[in-house]
Design a protein around this motif. Structure first.
Motif, PDB file in Angstrom:
ATOM      1  N   ARG A  77      -3.705  15.187  -2.391  1.00  0.00           N
ATOM      2  CA  ARG A  77      -5.002  15.762  -2.004  1.00  0.00           C
ATOM      3  C   ARG A  77      -6.109  14.726  -2.142  1.00  0.00           C
ATOM      4  O   ARG A  77      -6.978  14.602  -1.260  1.00  0.00           O
ATOM      5  CB  ARG A  77      -5.308  16.965  -2.907  1.00  0.00           C
ATOM      6  N   ASP A  78      -6.103  13.951  -3.238  1.00  0.00           N
ATOM      7  CA  ASP A  78      -7.122  12.918  -3.431  1.00  0.00           C
ATOM      8  C   ASP A  78      -7.068  11.872  -2.319  1.00  0.00           C
ATOM      9  O   ASP A  78      -8.104  11.425  -1.819  1.00  0.00           O
ATOM     10  CB  ASP A  78      -6.934  12.232  -4.782  1.00  0.00           C
ATOM     11  N   LEU A  79      -5.859  11.464  -1.935  1.00  0.00           N
ATOM     12  CA  LEU A  79      -5.730  10.471  -0.860  1.00  0.00           C
ATOM     13  C   LEU A  79      -6.229  11.033   0.465  1.00  0.00           C
ATOM     14  O   LEU A  79      -6.905  10.334   1.239  1.00  0.00           O
ATOM     15  CB  LEU A  79      -4.273  10.022  -0.731  1.00  0.00           C
ATOM     16  N   LEU A  80      -5.917  12.287   0.727  1.00  0.00           N
ATOM     17  CA  LEU A  80      -6.374  12.916   1.960  1.00  0.00           C
ATOM     18  C   LEU A  80      -7.895  13.028   1.986  1.00  0.00           C
ATOM     19  O   LEU A  80      -8.550  12.745   3.001  1.00  0.00           O
ATOM     20  CB  LEU A  80      -5.733  14.295   2.093  1.00  0.00           C
ATOM     21  N   THR A  81      -8.474  13.417   0.851  1.00  0.00           N
ATOM     22  CA  THR A  81      -9.931  13.516   0.751  1.00  0.00           C
ATOM     23  C   THR A  81     -10.579  12.150   0.937  1.00  0.00           C
ATOM     24  O   THR A  81     -11.588  12.013   1.639  1.00  0.00           O
ATOM     25  CB  THR A  81     -10.330  14.103  -0.614  1.00  0.00           C
ATOM     26  N   THR A 111       3.898   4.786  -9.843  1.00  0.00           N
ATOM     27  CA  THR A 111       4.219   5.712  -8.759  1.00  0.00           C
ATOM     28  C   THR A 111       2.998   6.017  -7.902  1.00  0.00           C
ATOM     29  O   THR A 111       3.128   6.255  -6.692  1.00  0.00           O
ATOM     30  CB  THR A 111       4.827   7.017  -9.299  1.00  0.00           C
ATOM     31  N   MET A 112       1.797   5.994  -8.500  1.00  0.00           N
ATOM     32  CA  MET A 112       0.577   6.194  -7.708  1.00  0.00           C
ATOM     33  C   MET A 112       0.394   5.054  -6.704  1.00  0.00           C
ATOM     34  O   MET A 112       0.040   5.273  -5.543  1.00  0.00           O
ATOM     35  CB  MET A 112      -0.634   6.316  -8.630  1.00  0.00           C
ATOM     36  N   ILE A 113       0.652   3.834  -7.157  1.00  0.00           N
ATOM     37  CA  ILE A 113       0.558   2.699  -6.237  1.00  0.00           C
ATOM     38  C   ILE A 113       1.588   2.846  -5.120  1.00  0.00           C
ATOM     39  O   ILE A 113       1.282   2.652  -3.932  1.00  0.00           O
ATOM     40  CB  ILE A 113       0.757   1.370  -6.998  1.00  0.00           C
ATOM     41  N   GLU A 114       2.815   3.218  -5.485  1.00  0.00           N
ATOM     42  CA  GLU A 114       3.868   3.376  -4.477  1.00  0.00           C
ATOM     43  C   GLU A 114       3.512   4.474  -3.481  1.00  0.00           C
ATOM     44  O   GLU A 114       3.703   4.316  -2.263  1.00  0.00           O
ATOM     45  CB  GLU A 114       5.192   3.677  -5.172  1.00  0.00           C
ATOM     46  N   GLN A 115       2.980   5.581  -3.983  1.00  0.00           N
ATOM     47  CA  GLN A 115       2.609   6.677  -3.097  1.00  0.00           C
ATOM     48  C   GLN A 115       1.464   6.279  -2.164  1.00  0.00           C
ATOM     49  O   GLN A 115       1.475   6.613  -0.976  1.00  0.00           O
ATOM     50  CB  GLN A 115       2.209   7.905  -3.922  1.00  0.00           C
ATOM     51  N   ALA A 118       2.673   4.143   0.564  1.00  0.00           N
ATOM     52  CA  ALA A 118       3.494   4.856   1.543  1.00  0.00           C
ATOM     53  C   ALA A 118       2.699   5.848   2.387  1.00  0.00           C
ATOM     54  O   ALA A 118       3.242   6.453   3.320  1.00  0.00           O
ATOM     55  CB  ALA A 118       4.623   5.595   0.823  1.00  0.00           C
ATOM     56  N   THR A 119       1.414   6.031   2.052  1.00  0.00           N
ATOM     57  CA  THR A 119       0.581   7.010   2.745  1.00  0.00           C
ATOM     58  C   THR A 119      -0.251   6.321   3.817  1.00  0.00           C
ATOM     59  O   THR A 119      -0.918   5.320   3.547  1.00  0.00           O
ATOM     60  CB  THR A 119      -0.354   7.721   1.753  1.00  0.00           C
ATOM     61  N   PRO A 122      -3.333   8.065  10.949  1.00  0.00           N
ATOM     62  CA  PRO A 122      -3.617   7.402  12.226  1.00  0.00           C
ATOM     63  C   PRO A 122      -5.091   6.995  12.347  1.00  0.00           C
ATOM     64  O   PRO A 122      -5.991   7.795  12.060  1.00  0.00           O
ATOM     65  CB  PRO A 122      -3.263   8.468  13.268  1.00  0.00           C
ATOM     66  N   GLY A 123      -5.312   5.745  12.721  1.00  0.00           N
ATOM     67  CA  GLY A 123      -6.668   5.263  12.939  1.00  0.00           C
ATOM     68  C   GLY A 123      -7.444   4.926  11.693  1.00  0.00           C
ATOM     69  O   GLY A 123      -8.631   4.590  11.767  1.00  0.00           O
ATOM     70  N   ILE A 124      -6.800   5.002  10.516  1.00  0.00           N
ATOM     71  CA  ILE A 124      -7.486   4.734   9.243  1.00  0.00           C
ATOM     72  C   ILE A 124      -6.804   3.560   8.554  1.00  0.00           C
ATOM     73  O   ILE A 124      -5.573   3.492   8.487  1.00  0.00           O
ATOM     74  CB  ILE A 124      -7.468   5.986   8.335  1.00  0.00           C
ATOM     75  N   SER A 125      -7.613   2.632   8.053  1.00  0.00           N
ATOM     76  CA  SER A 125      -7.074   1.439   7.404  1.00  0.00           C
ATOM     77  C   SER A 125      -6.256   1.814   6.170  1.00  0.00           C
ATOM     78  O   SER A 125      -6.561   2.810   5.489  1.00  0.00           O
ATOM     79  CB  SER A 125      -8.203   0.501   6.988  1.00  0.00           C
ATOM     80  N   PRO A 126      -5.230   1.047   5.850  1.00  0.00           N
ATOM     81  CA  PRO A 126      -4.461   1.304   4.628  1.00  0.00           C
ATOM     82  C   PRO A 126      -5.352   1.210   3.394  1.00  0.00           C
ATOM     83  O   PRO A 126      -6.330   0.456   3.375  1.00  0.00           O
ATOM     84  CB  PRO A 126      -3.411   0.190   4.638  1.00  0.00           C
ATOM     85  N   PHE A 127      -5.003   1.970   2.367  1.00  0.00           N
ATOM     86  CA  PHE A 127      -5.760   1.917   1.123  1.00  0.00           C
ATOM     87  C   PHE A 127      -5.545   0.573   0.427  1.00  0.00           C
ATOM     88  O   PHE A 127      -4.475  -0.022   0.502  1.00  0.00           O
ATOM     89  CB  PHE A 127      -5.311   3.040   0.179  1.00  0.00           C
ATOM     90  N   LYS A 128      -6.579   0.107  -0.263  1.00  0.00           N
ATOM     91  CA  LYS A 128      -6.456  -1.035  -1.160  1.00  0.00           C
ATOM     92  C   LYS A 128      -6.418  -0.490  -2.574  1.00  0.00           C
ATOM     93  O   LYS A 128      -7.301   0.277  -2.967  1.00  0.00           O
ATOM     94  CB  LYS A 128      -7.632  -1.999  -0.980  1.00  0.00           C
TER      95      LYS A 128
END
Length: 250
Positions: A77-81, A111-115, A118-119, A122-128
């Motif tokens: 949920r935090d990543l989606l937000t 595991t948070m870094i791995e998740q 892996a998340t 579309p159209g959104i830059s990967p998280f750092k």
């Protein structure tokens, strides 16, 4: 480029005025702002929401998330937000042990870094994503993060010895905390993982502004050493004084 990442105090009430004030005061010296996550064992406004507020004010926000308070669904949920808000940077930490009751988490920093890796959307830059480290050898999985934040240290030589002992290809930020009062200095000096020079504690007892001066001088010395990519500054309540002191130095 040497960066100064300033930590803000997230609100414990539904009012963002103080956060906005901190951002406004420290913007002349800050390259980014880090927002802690329930760091004092009290519920605070979501670090993701505050990071969004930082970015709305034209600065870069880094949301800290601790594994202590999360299960996997809550983390997703935090990543989606964050993706919805455009918050791209995270610092993942273990979180202090709760004073009462057990940890709720099924997650670890690893595991948070791995998740997060892996998340994707579309159209959104990967998280750092970054991790935190004490002044000890860095495990391989932390060395593969996008950046590393070091624990607070009041000793430049200790920091330099640690930096010489590790090989890292990611940005490393040294931790600097302002001693805001004699009480704070004594409380921190009692922690086994933190060493505060006796002369600094004595100086803060004599002059409350000594903690600000020492932190600012420490930041400049770290910058001049060339050994680190930046500093993670925790100014606590003295952010106005720190900003005034550093505005013409950085």
């Amino acid at each position: 480029m040497f960066e100064l990442v300033c930590e803000v105090e997230p609100p414990t009430r539904p009012d963002l005025k103080k956060v906005r004030h901190q951002i406004g005061v420290m913007s002349p010296i800050a390259d980014a702002f880090l927002i802690p996550d329930n760091h004092i064992g009290r519920a605070t406004v979501s670090s993701v929401a505050v990071a969004n507020e930082v970015q709305a004010m034209g600065a870069r926000g880094i949301a800290c998330l601790n594994s202590r308070d999360r299960n996997l669904l809550g983390f997703r949920r935090d990543l989606l937000t964050a993706a919805a808000y455009g918050v791209e940077q995270f610092l993942f930490v273990h979180g202090d042990e709760p004073s009462a009751g057990g940890r709720t988490s099924q997650l670890t920093v690893r595991t948070m870094i791995e998740q997060a890796r892996a998340t994707s959307f579309p159209g959104i830059s990967p998280f750092k994503v970054g991790a935190a480290s004490r002044l000890r050898p860095v495990p391989g999985w932390k060395a593969e993060a996008d950046f590393l934040y070091l624990q607070v240290s009041y000793d430049l030589e200790e920091l330099l010895r640690w930096r010489d002992s590790v090989t890292l290809d990611i940005p490393v930020y040294a931790g600097v905390m302002v001693l805001a009062s004699a009480k704070m200095a004594h409380n921190l000096a009692a922690l086994p993982q933190l060493t505060i020079p006796d002369h600094l504690v004595a100086a803060v007892e004599q002059d409350r502004d000594a903690g600000v001066e020492a932190a600012c001088n420490h930041i400049l010395a770290i910058r001049d050493s060339g050994a680190f990519d930046g500093v993670h500054l925790i100014p606590v309540s003295r952010y106005r004084q720190v900003a005034a002191r550093l505005e013409h130095e950085l």
